[in-house]
Design a protein around this motif. Structure first.
Motif, PDB file in Angstrom:
ATOM      1  N   ARG A 189     -11.943 -47.018 -23.107  1.00 13.95           N
ATOM      2  CA  ARG A 189     -11.077 -45.980 -23.662  1.00 13.95           C
ATOM      3  C   ARG A 189     -11.917 -44.877 -24.286  1.00 13.95           C
ATOM      4  NH1 ARG A 189      -6.265 -47.137 -28.062  1.00 13.95           N
ATOM      5  NH2 ARG A 189      -4.764 -45.606 -27.268  1.00 13.95           N
ATOM      6  N   VAL A 190     -11.616 -43.630 -23.942  1.00 18.28           N
ATOM      7  CA  VAL A 190     -12.342 -42.465 -24.456  1.00 18.28           C
ATOM      8  C   VAL A 190     -11.329 -41.491 -25.040  1.00 18.28           C
ATOM      9  CG1 VAL A 190     -13.886 -40.552 -23.913  1.00 18.28           C
ATOM     10  CG2 VAL A 190     -14.154 -42.741 -22.730  1.00 18.28           C
ATOM     11  N   ALA A 191     -11.590 -41.010 -26.244  1.00 22.99           N
ATOM     12  CA  ALA A 191     -10.707 -40.035 -26.892  1.00 22.99           C
ATOM     13  C   ALA A 191     -11.157 -38.627 -26.535  1.00 22.99           C
ATOM     14  CB  ALA A 191     -10.722 -40.223 -28.405  1.00 22.99           C
ATOM     15  N   VAL A 192     -10.171 -37.748 -26.305  1.00 17.62           N
ATOM     16  CA  VAL A 192     -10.444 -36.344 -26.026  1.00 17.62           C
ATOM     17  C   VAL A 192      -9.530 -35.482 -26.885  1.00 17.62           C
ATOM     18  CG1 VAL A 192     -11.145 -36.816 -23.644  1.00 17.62           C
ATOM     19  CG2 VAL A 192      -8.775 -36.205 -24.135  1.00 17.62           C
ATOM     20  N   GLU A 193      -9.919 -34.218 -27.056  1.00 19.51           N
ATOM     21  CA  GLU A 193      -9.126 -33.283 -27.862  1.00 19.51           C
ATOM     22  C   GLU A 193      -7.879 -32.839 -27.099  1.00 19.51           C
ATOM     23  OE1 GLU A 193     -12.876 -31.089 -30.108  1.00 19.51           O
ATOM     24  OE2 GLU A 193     -12.395 -30.597 -28.023  1.00 19.51           O
ATOM     25  N   GLU A 194      -6.806 -32.606 -27.830  1.00 16.33           N
ATOM     26  CA  GLU A 194      -5.547 -32.120 -27.245  1.00 16.33           C
ATOM     27  C   GLU A 194      -4.994 -30.980 -28.087  1.00 16.33           C
ATOM     28  OE1 GLU A 194      -1.922 -32.407 -24.759  1.00 16.33           O
ATOM     29  OE2 GLU A 194      -4.082 -32.626 -24.524  1.00 16.33           O
ATOM     30  N   PRO A 195      -4.980 -29.718 -27.560  1.00 19.29           N
ATOM     31  CA  PRO A 195      -5.437 -29.329 -26.226  1.00 19.29           C
ATOM     32  C   PRO A 195      -6.946 -29.390 -26.110  1.00 19.29           C
ATOM     33  CG  PRO A 195      -4.911 -27.385 -27.514  1.00 19.29           C
ATOM     34  CD  PRO A 195      -4.494 -28.564 -28.348  1.00 19.29           C
TER      35      PRO A 195
END
Length: 454
Positions: A189-195
C-alpha cells in the motif's frame, strides 16, 4: 516497370518470401500497382532486392495461388487486381491544401520554459557531449560527470549534501517512481496526495501496488490522515502538485518521524523545487530523514524533457535494490541526456540558466496574478514553480471556463483532472512557463475575460 520500395527485414522472424508477398499486396491495395501492370521476372527482382531467386519465386507462387497475379505464357506475370479492402488513399493536390489551424496557446501546467534557455550555451553542451567516444558497455549507475554536476546543484540550490556515490541517474521522476514501485512487495500500500500527480499514481498501480489517496490543504499533505500499514508515501512537499501549497515544517518533521516509526519510505518528488520567488525553500525531506527518504529530481522542468534525465538520492538499501533490478532487467537510463546535462553544468551555464529562469518566471507569475485579480479572483499556492491555481465556485464553472478559453484559442487545465476520486474543489491550474512571452501576453486577456464570466 518501376516498382515501389519493397523493404525486407532480414532480422525479422518472418520469411523473406512472406514479407515480399505482403509488400506487393500492399502496393496494390494503396494504388501504387494497378491491374494490368507487369511484374519483373523472378530473376530480375531477386537481383534488385539482393535475395535468392527462391525467395521471389515463392512470393510470386503465393500471389498466383491467391489470384492476385496471373502468369501469361511467354509474356510474364501481371497484376490482376487489388484485393478487397479499404479504399485507396486519395492525394489532395498541394494547391488545394487547407491552411493548418492555429495551435492553441497552451497554459496547462508541467511544461518547461525553453525560451529562457541560452541557445549558444545549449549548443555548446551538445557539442561537448558528442566529444567522448561512443559507449560500449552498460551503465546502471549513471555517468560520474553527470552525478558530480547534480550533487553540486543539489548542494547549492536545494541545500542537500550528497556524495556522487549516493546518487543514481534516472530517466526522470515518473520513470524513477515506476522503478521504485517495482522494488516494493506486490500488493503493498502506497499513499499519494489528493489531488496529486496522476502519472505517479498510474506508475504505482501499474507495478501492482494499492494506492491510498490522502488529502492536502494549505499546509500540504495532511500527515495525520495517513493510514497505517504503508510501504511508502509519495509526495511533492516543496510545491504540491497541483495546488501549489508547501508542506509545513511541523508536518515535515511528523512525516519523517512516522516513516521511521512505521517503517515506510517517503518518495519526495522535487520536480520544481529550485523555482522560488519569495523566500528560501524549507529544507528537503531528504535532509531531515536521509535514512527513510528517497529524493527525486528531474531536468524536465529545469531545462527540457528532451534530455530524459533525472536523479535520485536514496538510502543504501534502496539504491542496492534498484541496481539489482536494473541488472536483472537490463533497464538503465540513457546516457546522452546525462552527457548534455553534465556539459551544461560544467562551466556555470546551469547556474546562470537557473538565475535567468527565476527572473523570467517571476515576471510571468506577476503578470498572471494581475490578470486573475483583474477578473475579480485570486491565485492559490506559494510564490514558486511555474503554475498557479485559480479557485472557482464549482465544477460547472470550471468546465465552462475551459471550454470558453479553447473556443478563443487558449488551452486551460481544470483541477478535476488531477483527482483520483471525486474532486473536492474546482478551479483552473494555470501554467505560464510553456508559451513564448508574446503568446502569453496574447492569451492573458482571454483568460481574464473567461474567468470574469458572462
Amino acid at each position: 516497370m518501376d516498382l515501389p520500395p519493397l523493404p525486407l527485414d532480414r532480422t525479422a522472424g518472418r520469411p523473406l518470401a512472406v514479407q515480399l508477398a505482403d509488400a506487393l499486396r500492399a502496393a496494390t491495395a494503396d494504388g501504387t500497382l494497378c491491374a494490368g501492370d507487369r511484374l519483373p521476372s523472378t530473376r530480375a527482382l531477386a537481383a534488385t532486392l539482393g535475395v535468392s531467386r527462391t525467395v521471389t519465386a515463392a512470393a510470386y507462387d503465393q500471389l498466383l495461388a491467391e489470384g492476385w497475379a496471373q502468369g501469361r505464357r511467354g509474356s510474364g506475370t501481371y497484376v490482376v487486381g487489388a484485393p478487397a479492402g479499404p479504399p485507396a488513399r486519395v492525394r489532395t493536390p498541394a494547391t488545394a491544401t487547407a491552411p493548418p489551424e492555429r495551435a492553441l496557446v497552451d497554459l496547462t501546467p508541467g511544461t518547461p520554459c525553453v525560451s529562457a534557455l541560452d541557445r549558444a550555451a545549449w549548443r555548446r553542451a551538445w557539442r561537448a557531449a558528442a566529444d567522448p567516444a561512443p559507449d560500449i558497455g552498460p551503465d546502471a549507475v549513471g555517468l560520474e560527470a553527470f552525478r558530480v554536476v547534480v550533487v553540486e546543484h543539489l548542494l547549492r540550490h536545494r541545500g542537500l549534501p550528497a556524495d556522487p556515490a549516493d546518487l543514481l541517474a534516472t530517466a526522470g521522476s515518473t520513470a524513477a517512481i515506476g522503478e521504485l514501485a517495482r522494488t516494493l512487495p506486490a500488493g503493498a500500500r502506497v499513499a499519494v496526495e489528493e489531488p496529486g500527480y496522476q502519472r505517479a499514481t498510474a506508475a504505482l498501480r501499474d507495478a501492482g501496488l494499492v494506492v491510498a489517496s490522502v488529502p492536502v490543504d494549505a499546509a500540504g499533505l495532511v500527515v495525520e490522515a495517513l493510514p497505517r500499514g504503508l510501504a511508502a508515501v509519495y509526495c511533492t512537499p516543496a510545491h504540491q502538485y497541483p495546488t501549489g501549497s508547501r508542506l509545513s515544517a511541523a508536518r515535515r518533521v511528523a512525516l519523517v518521524e512516522r516513516a521511521r516509526a512505521e517503517g515506510f519510505l517517503v518518495l519526495e518528488d522535487d520536480y520544481d523545487g529550485e523555482l522560488r520567488y519569495d523566500v528560501a525553500p524549507l529544507p528537503l525531506l531528504a535532509a531531515l530523514g536521509p535514512d527513510v527518504v528517497v529524493h527525486l529530481g528531474t531536468a524536465s522542468k529545469l531545462l527540457t524533457p528532451t534530455l530524459g534525465a533525472g536523479w535520485l538520492v536514496a538510502p543504501p538499501a534502496v539504491r542496492d535494490a534498484l541496481l539489482e533490478a536494473r541488472e536483472r532487467s537490463g533497464g538503465r537510463p540513457g546516457r546522452a541526456g546525462q552527457r548534455v546535462f553534465a556539459a551544461f553544468g560544467a562551466h556555470g551555464d546551469l547556474a546562470r540558466h537557473l538565475r535567468r529562469l527565476r527572473r523570467e518566471l517571476a515576471g510571468r507569475r506577476a503578470a498572471v496574478g494581475a490578470t486573475v485579480l483583474a477578473a475579480g479572483l485570486s491565485v492559490a499556492g506559494d510564490a514558486a514553480g511555474a503554475h498557479v491555481v485559480v479557485p472557482l465556485p464549482d465544477a460547472t464553472t470550471e468546465r465552462a471556463a475551459v471550454a470558453a478559453a479553447a473556443a478563443r484559442g487558449v488551452r486551460l487545465d481544470g483541477l478535476a483532472r488531477h483527482h483520483a476520486g471525486i474532486p473536492a474543489g474546482a478551479g483552473i491550474v494555470l501554467g505560464y512557463a510553456g508559451p513564448a512571452r508574446d503568446e502569453l501576453e496574447r492569451a492573458l486577456p482571454v483568460v481574464a475575460d473567461v474567468l470574469a464570466g458572462p
